[in-house]
Design an enzyme around this catalytic site. Structure first.
Site, PDB file in Angstrom:
ATOM      1  N   ASP A  65       0.927  -1.135   0.060  1.00 54.08           N
ATOM      2  CA  ASP A  65      -0.131   0.073   0.102  1.00 54.08           C
ATOM      3  C   ASP A  65       0.784   0.989   0.066  1.00 54.08           C
ATOM      4  OD1 ASP A  65      -1.762   2.310   0.784  1.00 54.08           O
ATOM      5  OD2 ASP A  65      -2.641   0.997   2.285  1.00 54.08           O
ATOM      6  N   VAL A  66       0.995   1.922  -1.115  1.00 57.21           N
ATOM      7  CA  VAL A  66       1.824   3.010  -1.224  1.00 57.21           C
ATOM      8  C   VAL A  66       1.469   4.250  -0.394  1.00 57.21           C
ATOM      9  CG1 VAL A  66       2.747   2.278  -3.396  1.00 57.21           C
ATOM     10  CG2 VAL A  66       1.002   4.041  -3.324  1.00 57.21           C
ATOM     11  N   ASN A  92       2.950   5.592 -10.166  1.00 53.77           N
ATOM     12  CA  ASN A  92       1.836   5.556 -10.783  1.00 53.77           C
ATOM     13  C   ASN A  92       0.401   5.305  -9.994  1.00 53.77           C
ATOM     14  OD1 ASN A  92      -0.103   4.966 -13.240  1.00 53.77           O
ATOM     15  ND2 ASN A  92      -0.374   2.950 -11.884  1.00 53.77           N
ATOM     16  N   TYR A 158      -7.725  15.669  -5.153  1.00 53.59           N
ATOM     17  CA  TYR A 158      -7.139  15.222  -6.237  1.00 53.59           C
ATOM     18  C   TYR A 158      -6.414  16.409  -7.089  1.00 53.59           C
ATOM     19  CZ  TYR A 158      -6.486  12.489 -10.754  1.00 53.59           C
ATOM     20  OH  TYR A 158      -5.993  11.841 -11.591  1.00 53.59           O
ATOM     21  N   LYS A 162      -2.332  16.796  -7.677  1.00 50.80           N
ATOM     22  CA  LYS A 162      -1.406  16.318  -8.812  1.00 50.80           C
ATOM     23  C   LYS A 162      -0.777  17.988  -8.945  1.00 50.80           C
ATOM     24  CE  LYS A 162      -3.015  12.342  -9.824  1.00 50.80           C
ATOM     25  NZ  LYS A 162      -2.045  11.208 -10.150  1.00 50.80           N
TER      26      LYS A 162
HETATM   27  P1  NAI Z   1      -6.970   2.945 -12.088  1.00 49.37           P
HETATM   28  O1  NAI Z   1      -7.809   3.166 -10.956  1.00 49.37           O
HETATM   29  O2  NAI Z   1      -7.642   2.359 -13.352  1.00 49.37           O
HETATM   30  O3  NAI Z   1      -5.909   2.185 -11.588  1.00 49.37           O
HETATM   31  C1  NAI Z   1      -5.025   2.861 -10.317  1.00 49.37           C
HETATM   32  C2  NAI Z   1      -3.723   1.772  -9.715  1.00 49.37           C
HETATM   33  O4  NAI Z   1      -3.248   2.156  -8.451  1.00 49.37           O
HETATM   34  C3  NAI Z   1      -4.570   0.438  -9.492  1.00 49.37           C
HETATM   35  O5  NAI Z   1      -3.790  -0.724 -10.050  1.00 49.37           O
HETATM   36  C4  NAI Z   1      -4.846   0.359  -7.833  1.00 49.37           C
HETATM   37  O6  NAI Z   1      -4.808  -0.930  -7.370  1.00 49.37           O
HETATM   38  C5  NAI Z   1      -3.603   1.084  -7.598  1.00 49.37           C
HETATM   39  N1  NAI Z   1      -3.624   1.946  -6.004  1.00 49.37           N
HETATM   40  C6  NAI Z   1      -4.547   2.563  -5.871  1.00 49.37           C
HETATM   41  N2  NAI Z   1      -4.408   3.030  -4.374  1.00 49.37           N
HETATM   42  C7  NAI Z   1      -3.193   2.182  -3.966  1.00 49.37           C
HETATM   43  C8  NAI Z   1      -2.453   2.014  -2.891  1.00 49.37           C
HETATM   44  N3  NAI Z   1      -2.798   2.805  -1.964  1.00 49.37           N
HETATM   45  N4  NAI Z   1      -1.341   1.317  -3.124  1.00 49.37           N
HETATM   46  C9  NAI Z   1      -0.942   0.823  -4.279  1.00 49.37           C
HETATM   47  N5  NAI Z   1      -1.518   0.685  -5.428  1.00 49.37           N
HETATM   48  C10 NAI Z   1      -2.750   1.376  -5.232  1.00 49.37           C
HETATM   49  O7  NAI Z   1      -6.239   4.367 -12.356  1.00 49.37           O
HETATM   50  P2  NAI Z   1      -5.603   4.518 -13.749  1.00 49.37           P
HETATM   51  O8  NAI Z   1      -6.616   5.375 -14.731  1.00 49.37           O
HETATM   52  O9  NAI Z   1      -4.744   3.892 -14.523  1.00 49.37           O
HETATM   53  O10 NAI Z   1      -4.584   6.110 -13.144  1.00 49.37           O
HETATM   54  C11 NAI Z   1      -3.312   5.781 -13.011  1.00 49.37           C
HETATM   55  C12 NAI Z   1      -2.534   7.001 -12.425  1.00 49.37           C
HETATM   56  O11 NAI Z   1      -2.788   8.090 -13.560  1.00 49.37           O
HETATM   57  C13 NAI Z   1      -3.471   7.727 -11.371  1.00 49.37           C
HETATM   58  O12 NAI Z   1      -2.311   8.253 -10.617  1.00 49.37           O
HETATM   59  C14 NAI Z   1      -4.148   8.622 -11.743  1.00 49.37           C
HETATM   60  O13 NAI Z   1      -4.759   9.652 -11.239  1.00 49.37           O
HETATM   61  C15 NAI Z   1      -3.621   9.242 -13.223  1.00 49.37           C
HETATM   62  N6  NAI Z   1      -4.268   9.556 -14.262  1.00 49.37           N
HETATM   63  C16 NAI Z   1      -5.230   8.880 -14.900  1.00 49.37           C
HETATM   64  C17 NAI Z   1      -6.052   9.517 -15.912  1.00 49.37           C
HETATM   65  C18 NAI Z   1      -7.041   8.849 -16.536  1.00 49.37           C
HETATM   66  O14 NAI Z   1      -7.944   9.302 -17.238  1.00 49.37           O
HETATM   67  N7  NAI Z   1      -7.200   7.380 -16.401  1.00 49.37           N
HETATM   68  C19 NAI Z   1      -6.083  10.825 -16.064  1.00 49.37           C
HETATM   69  C20 NAI Z   1      -5.016  11.617 -15.193  1.00 49.37           C
HETATM   70  C21 NAI Z   1      -4.282  10.868 -14.486  1.00 49.37           C
END
Ligand code: NAI
Length: 261
Positions: A65-66, A92, A158, A162
């Site tokens: 858990d990061v 990420n 959020y 960011k």
């Molecule tokens: P997602 O919800 O599909 O995946 C997020 C990942 O982070 C998952 O694998 C989840 O298990 C993991 N995670 C969450 N909390 C955690 C914790 N405490 N410890 C370890 N792992 C944890 O999100 P997505 O879309 O893949 O986003 C990835 C990154 O990109 C995030 O930082 C998000 O804010 C950023 N982002 C995403 C956008 C999008 O449109 N999908 C747009 C802008 C930024």
């Protein structure tokens, strides 16, 4: 493909699905050793590992858990145990929770900041300590967002996290530039990942999102993975302290696109 990445080791936090999984797979395809990380979705992380191994790469799935610094340290230890070192660290993992700011609890605010900002700092600190200790160059990539610069009602935590990632990235880049450590951020726009699944499944909401994107369509996780591979590679050796927007033009004031204003 980037030949210099072959044989290097990368840690990608939150890589059980979404952008993290796409980046992990791309790094695997580049011939890297990939440490995937998950908090609760073990099956997703195992799927990422399976895909990398089937493509001929090496990968390990580590639960951590990061949002807790000691767990990030444990993730680093596990990466060392699996592959004996690290060259690239990708922060990420991220979460979002929408609520009007006047009704948002401090606990909810803190949850988002703990993962999206403190978790990123903890990952950066681990990687930097490793690079310094081994007197080696290294690269860090932090996942920011278009909300590094675009305000987002109901998502104040959020957006603040960011914006913080953007300044953290620049500050660390400056602090360690003379040690050969590059620190950059990627700011995705609207991407097709589970975080957006509900919104994008609704045709009206999807159309509303697309209207905010000058290129007219939602991005694919592979678009972010391609940017990450380039930033990690020596092709980007002179790039540090920058945020690379991968957003189809979303940060270009789309309201002005057709001459209005
Ligand atoms: P997602 O919800 O599909 O995946 C997020 C990942 O982070 C998952 O694998 C989840 O298990 C993991 N995670 C969450 N909390 C955690 C914790 N405490 N410890 C370890 N792992 C944890 O999100 P997505 O879309 O893949 O986003 C990835 C990154 O990109 C995030 O930082 C998000 O804010 C950023 N982002 C995403 C956008 C999008 O449109 N999908 C747009 C802008 C930024």
């Amino acid at each position: 493909m980037f030949d210099d990445l072959k044989g290097k080791t990368v840690v990608v936090t939150g890589s059980s699905k979404g952008l993290g999984a796409a980046m992990a797979r791309r790094f695997g395809a580049e011939g890297m050793n990939v440490v995937t990380n998950y908090r609760s979705d073990e099956e997703g992380a195992r799927e990422t590992v399976r895909a990398i191994e089937e493509a001929g790469g090496a990968a390990a799935a580590i639960r951590s858990d990061v949002s807790k610094a000691e767990c990030v340290e444990a993730l680093y230890d596990a990466a060392m145990f699996s592959f004996g070192g690290i060259d690239i660290w990708v922060n990420n993992a991220g979460i979002e929770e929408g609520a009007p700011s006047d009704q948002k609890s401090i606990e909810a605010w803190q949850r988002v900041l703990d993962v999206n900002l403190t978790g990123v700092f903890a990952g950066c600190r681990c990687a930097i300590n490793h690079f310094l200790e081994h007197d080696m160059p290294g690269t860090i990539i932090n996942l920011s967002s278009v909300h590094e610069v675009i305000p987002w009602p109901h998502f104040a935590d959020y957006a603040a996290s960011k914006a913080g990632v953007g300044m953290l990235t620049k500050t660390l880049a400056l602090e360690y530039a003379d040690r050969g450590i590059r620190v950059n951020a990627i700011a995705p726009g609207a991407m097709n990942t589970p975080i957006n699944a509900q919104k994008l499944a609704d045709p009206e909401q999807r159309a509303a999102t697309e209207r905010l994107i000058p290129m007219g369509y939602v991005g694919a996780p592979e678009d972010v993975a391609a940017a990450a591979a380039w930033l990690a590679s020596d092709q980007a050796r002179y790039v540090t302290g920058t945020t690379l927007f991968v957003d189809g033009g979303m940060t270009l004031y789309p309201g002005f696109q057709f001459g209005e204003g």
